[in-house]
Every structure is written in structure tokens, then in C-alpha cells.
Design an enzyme around this catalytic site. Structure first.
Site, PDB file in Angstrom:
ATOM      1  CE  LYS A  20       1.749  -5.796  -2.512  1.00 42.07           C
ATOM      2  NZ  LYS A  20       3.071  -5.008  -2.842  1.00 42.07           N
ATOM      3  CE  LYS A  67      -3.315   1.616   3.152  1.00 42.51           C
ATOM      4  NZ  LYS A  67      -2.170   1.204   3.177  1.00 42.51           N
ATOM      5  CE  LYS A  93      -4.065   5.499  -8.789  1.00 44.35           C
ATOM      6  NZ  LYS A  93      -4.092   7.060  -8.864  1.00 44.35           N
TER       7      LYS A  93
HETATM    8  P1  ADP Z   1      -1.649   2.026  -1.944  1.00 38.16           P
HETATM    9  O1  ADP Z   1      -2.046   1.478  -0.755  1.00 38.16           O
HETATM   10  O2  ADP Z   1      -2.729   3.118  -2.556  1.00 38.16           O
HETATM   11  O3  ADP Z   1      -1.339   1.218  -3.090  1.00 38.16           O
HETATM   12  P2  ADP Z   1       1.082   2.333  -1.565  1.00 38.16           P
HETATM   13  O4  ADP Z   1       0.899   0.977  -0.906  1.00 38.16           O
HETATM   14  O5  ADP Z   1       1.811   2.104  -3.112  1.00 38.16           O
HETATM   15  O6  ADP Z   1      -0.423   2.912  -1.684  1.00 38.16           O
HETATM   16  O7  ADP Z   1       1.827   3.212  -0.454  1.00 38.16           O
HETATM   17  C1  ADP Z   1       2.769   4.169  -0.790  1.00 38.16           C
HETATM   18  C2  ADP Z   1       3.036   4.931   0.339  1.00 38.16           C
HETATM   19  O8  ADP Z   1       1.958   5.628   0.975  1.00 38.16           O
HETATM   20  C3  ADP Z   1       3.504   3.873   1.647  1.00 38.16           C
HETATM   21  O9  ADP Z   1       4.449   4.661   2.304  1.00 38.16           O
HETATM   22  C4  ADP Z   1       2.134   3.939   2.316  1.00 38.16           C
HETATM   23  O10 ADP Z   1       2.408   3.545   3.758  1.00 38.16           O
HETATM   24  C5  ADP Z   1       1.646   5.405   2.260  1.00 38.16           C
HETATM   25  N1  ADP Z   1       0.097   5.196   2.318  1.00 38.16           N
HETATM   26  C6  ADP Z   1      -0.712   4.724   1.418  1.00 38.16           C
HETATM   27  N2  ADP Z   1      -1.925   4.693   1.727  1.00 38.16           N
HETATM   28  C7  ADP Z   1      -1.942   5.395   2.895  1.00 38.16           C
HETATM   29  C8  ADP Z   1      -3.049   6.040   3.679  1.00 38.16           C
HETATM   30  N3  ADP Z   1      -4.331   5.607   3.358  1.00 38.16           N
HETATM   31  N4  ADP Z   1      -2.864   6.481   4.757  1.00 38.16           N
HETATM   32  C9  ADP Z   1      -1.223   6.770   4.978  1.00 38.16           C
HETATM   33  N5  ADP Z   1      -0.390   6.465   4.255  1.00 38.16           N
HETATM   34  C10 ADP Z   1      -0.593   5.761   3.036  1.00 38.16           C
HETATM   35 NA    NA Z   2      -0.791  -0.755  -0.552  1.00 31.35          NA
END
Ligand code: ADP
Ligand code: NA
Length: 330
Positions: A114, A197, A200
Site C-alpha cells: 500500500k 480480481k 474497487k
Molecule cells: P477491494 O479489493 O475492492 O478494495 P477490500 O479489500 O476492501 O475490497 O475487501 C473487502 C472484503 O471483500 C475482504 O474480505 C475481501 O477479501 C473481499 N473481497 C474483495 N474483493 C474480492 C473479490 N474480487 N473476490 C472475493 N472477495 C473479495
Molecule cells: Na483490497
């Protein structure tokens, strides 16, 4: 309650949660309400480790809570609260900071990732110590199970190390938690680039399903998902990542196994798979959107749910903090 205690936090996010958040995390939260004494929080303290706008943070935090309720978290069956409403998180966080080695904190790979993105000079000390606040989040509730994705495993290890260190040095205080990494938890990929993946920050707008998109936008995104030049509907993430992603999404939403779906679509075209999934998604997001909107339109109800949640959370957190303060010598 004699059920095992579970705790998880989710960051408030601008606009809407996405399908990956729902299928990979929020759905597990809903399921765990039935088997665990579950505590869920919107982690607004974690959200300020990167620059934020106050009005946006406040709105996003409420929106996150509204979406969690709309997704099926039931305040009668779990404890849902906002992290900053429970000051014990920051208080125990400080104690955990003082128990963590600088080198130990430096080894957390998420900070490296990060801070590299932001430029190391711009990254805050808060971002650096974020895993240690997460340790406090978990230990405050004496959680046995912490539902997390694979990327959080290192932070759970840190939690276990610090809990054991504290218990050894000051006397038994904290439950040692285990990661609750659901093996069959779905990982959802970008619809336009199914090798990355769904996320966001990294997804393309057309590859990202926001849960609060207009249902017809959702249908359109599904129907224009990238597949391959073959025609067979088969689960093969290496050679057919796009089709496999669509199968995973449908399987997770309907409860049908991937094998059942493969049989169902034998001899049929990609268009059929996409049309069906678009319908399934529309059936899911339409009530989700309206329930979320109902909570946003009724701030008194939402506030009261969150106030009750914070009160229930504080009862547990205050007890742990008092014991910790006593052991430390305060
Ligand atoms: P992002 O990757 O969009 O920033 P976060 O890291 O805030 O999302 O993830 C919040 C939750 O959602 C976590 O528990 C993460 O493991 C799950 N998550 C995020 N993206 C995915 C995905 N593409 N598939 C499955 N789980 C996900
Ligand atoms: Na993330």
C-alpha cells in the site's frame, strides 16, 4: 452465548460495495450469524489511514452499514456497529503498539504494497500501524474466529503472536483467535479482465459490478463480460477464466454446484449463460438496492440500530480493556 465469537470489519467504501465484497465476505458474515456470536463493524478508524474527506467518510460509513443490513445482517442476531463509536479500539491499539517490535511491524507485506502505491514519504504512520489496530479490534472481543480473506492471514498471525506475548508477560487475558478462511469462498474476477480480481481500485468500470448500480447496468455488464473464442461452457480457470468466473458467480448466488451448472449448459451457448446470470443478478440487486435505500431514507432507524450495536460492543470491549489496563499497571 455459548457460541464461538466471530469478529470481522469492513472498510467503508465510496458509492457501493461490489460483487466481490458480497460473495467473498458479506455473504459469510450473514451465514456466521447463525452459528456464531458475531460482531461486525464498519472500520472507519482504518479508513483514515489514507487521506479522506470528512463528509464523504461520514456518508460512506452510513452507506456501508445500510448495505450490510440490506445484505441480511440482522441486528437481533449479530452485533453491528461503527468502529469509532467504541473508543476502546484506539485505547487497546496503543497498548498493542507498545508490544509490537518495529521490525515485526515492518514485515507486514500489506504496508509495503500500500505504501509503495502512495509513495513511501506520503504514507502515514497510521497506515504502518494499521495491522496493530486490527489486532486490538480482534482481541477486544475475545474472538475465536476471524473470517478473512487469504490476504489477511499474516495479520491474524500477528494477532496470535501479540495475544500470546501479552498473556505470557502479563497473565492470561486474551483468547487466541484462529483465521476463519472459508475454503470454498468465492474469489470473483473482473468481468473485462478475468485474470485480475474484481476490485474497487483495480477494476475497469465495466468489469466491476457495484451492488448499487441500476439493475439494467448490472445486466449489461454481465452480458458484455469477456469470455473466449471457444464455445464450451466448462469450469477451467486457467484456459477459460471469463466463463469460469461467470460459473462461480452463478454457483455462489444460486447454491448450485459448478458441476450441476456445467451439465445444465452442455451444448448451449455463452449467450444463454450470460442471460441467465443477468436475470439472477437483477433479482438479487433489485431488492438489495431498495432495502439499502430504505435505511438511508430513515436515518433515525439506522442511528438507533448502530447506537444499540455500539452499546452491545462496548459492554464486551470495556471489560477486556479494563482487564488489560489492570494487567499493564494502569
Ligand atoms: P477491494 O479489493 O475492492 O478494495 P477490500 O479489500 O476492501 O475490497 O475487501 C473487502 C472484503 O471483500 C475482504 O474480505 C475481501 O477479501 C473481499 N473481497 C474483495 N474483493 C474480492 C473479490 N474480487 N473476490 C472475493 N472477495 C473479495
Ligand atoms: Na483490497
Amino acid at each position: 452465548s455459548d457460541r464461538p465469537r466471530a469478529l470481522s470489519g469492513i472498510q467503508p467504501t465510496a458509492g457501493s460495495f461490489h460483487l466481490g465484497n458480497y460473495l467473498g465476505a458479506i455473504r459469510q458474515y450473514v451465514a456466521l450469524q447463525e452459528t456464531h456470536d458475531a460482531f461486525y463493524m464498519v472500520v472507519d478508524l482504518h479508513a483514515i489511514t489514507v487521506p479522506q474527506d470528512p463528509a464523504e467518510l461520514r456518508a460512506n460509513t452510513r452507506l456501508a452499514a445500510a448495505q450490510l443490513l440490506a445484505a441480511g445482517l440482522d441486528p437481533e442476531r449479530c452485533t453491528l456497529f461503527i468502529q469509532s463509536h467504541v473508543p476502546e479500539h484506539a485505547q487497546l491499539g496503543w497498548i498493542m503498539n507498545c508490544l509490537t517490535g518495529f521490525g515485526e511491524a515492518s514485515r507486514m507485506t500489506q504496508f509495503k504494497d500500500k505504501s509503495a502505491k502512495q509513495g513511501t514519504d506520503r504514507a502515514t504512520v497510521g497506515l504502518f500501524t494499521y495491522p496493530i489496530l486490527q489486532v486490538a479490534d480482534i482481541l477486544l472481543y475475545q474472538a475465536n474466529a476471524v473470517p478473512v480473506g487469504e490476504d489477511q492471514r499474516q495479520h491474524i498471525e500477528l494477532t496470535r503472536d501479540l495475544a500470546e506475548r501479552f498473556n505470557t508477560r502479563f497473565g492470561d487475558t486474551f483468547t487466541i483467535p484462529a483465521p476463519h478462511i472459508v475454503k470454498e469462498v468465492a474469489k470473483i474476477y473482473d468481468l473485462q479482465d478475468p485474470t485480475i480480481k474484481m476490485s474497487k481500485s483495480a477494476s475497469t468500470p465495466k468489469g466491476l459490478i457495484n451492488l448499487l448500480d441500476e439493475p439494467k447496468t448490472t445486466a449489461k455488464k454481465i452480458k458484455s463480460a469477456v469470455t473466449d473464442t471457444d464455445t464450451v461452457i466448462r469450469f477451467d480457470p486457467v484456459n477459460k477464466p471469463g466463463v469460469s468466473n461467470l460459473l462461480t458467480i452463478q454457483s455462489t448466488l444460486t447454491g448450485k454446484s459448478v458441476a450441476e451448472l456445467e451439465a445444465e449448459y452442455e451444448g448451449r451457448m455463452y449467450g444463454a449463460l450470460k442471460t441467465d446470470l443477468a436475470d439472477i443478478m437483477v433479482d438479487f440487486v433489485t431488492p438489495f438496492r431498495s432495502r439499502t435505500q430504505e435505511y438511508l431514507d430513515d436515518p433515525e432507524t439506522l442511528d438507533s440500530i448502530l447506537a444499540k450495536g455500539a452499546e452491545k460492543a462496548r459492554a464486551v470491549a470495556a471489560e477486556t480493556l479494563a482487564a488489560t489496563y489492570d494487567r499493564v499497571g494502569f
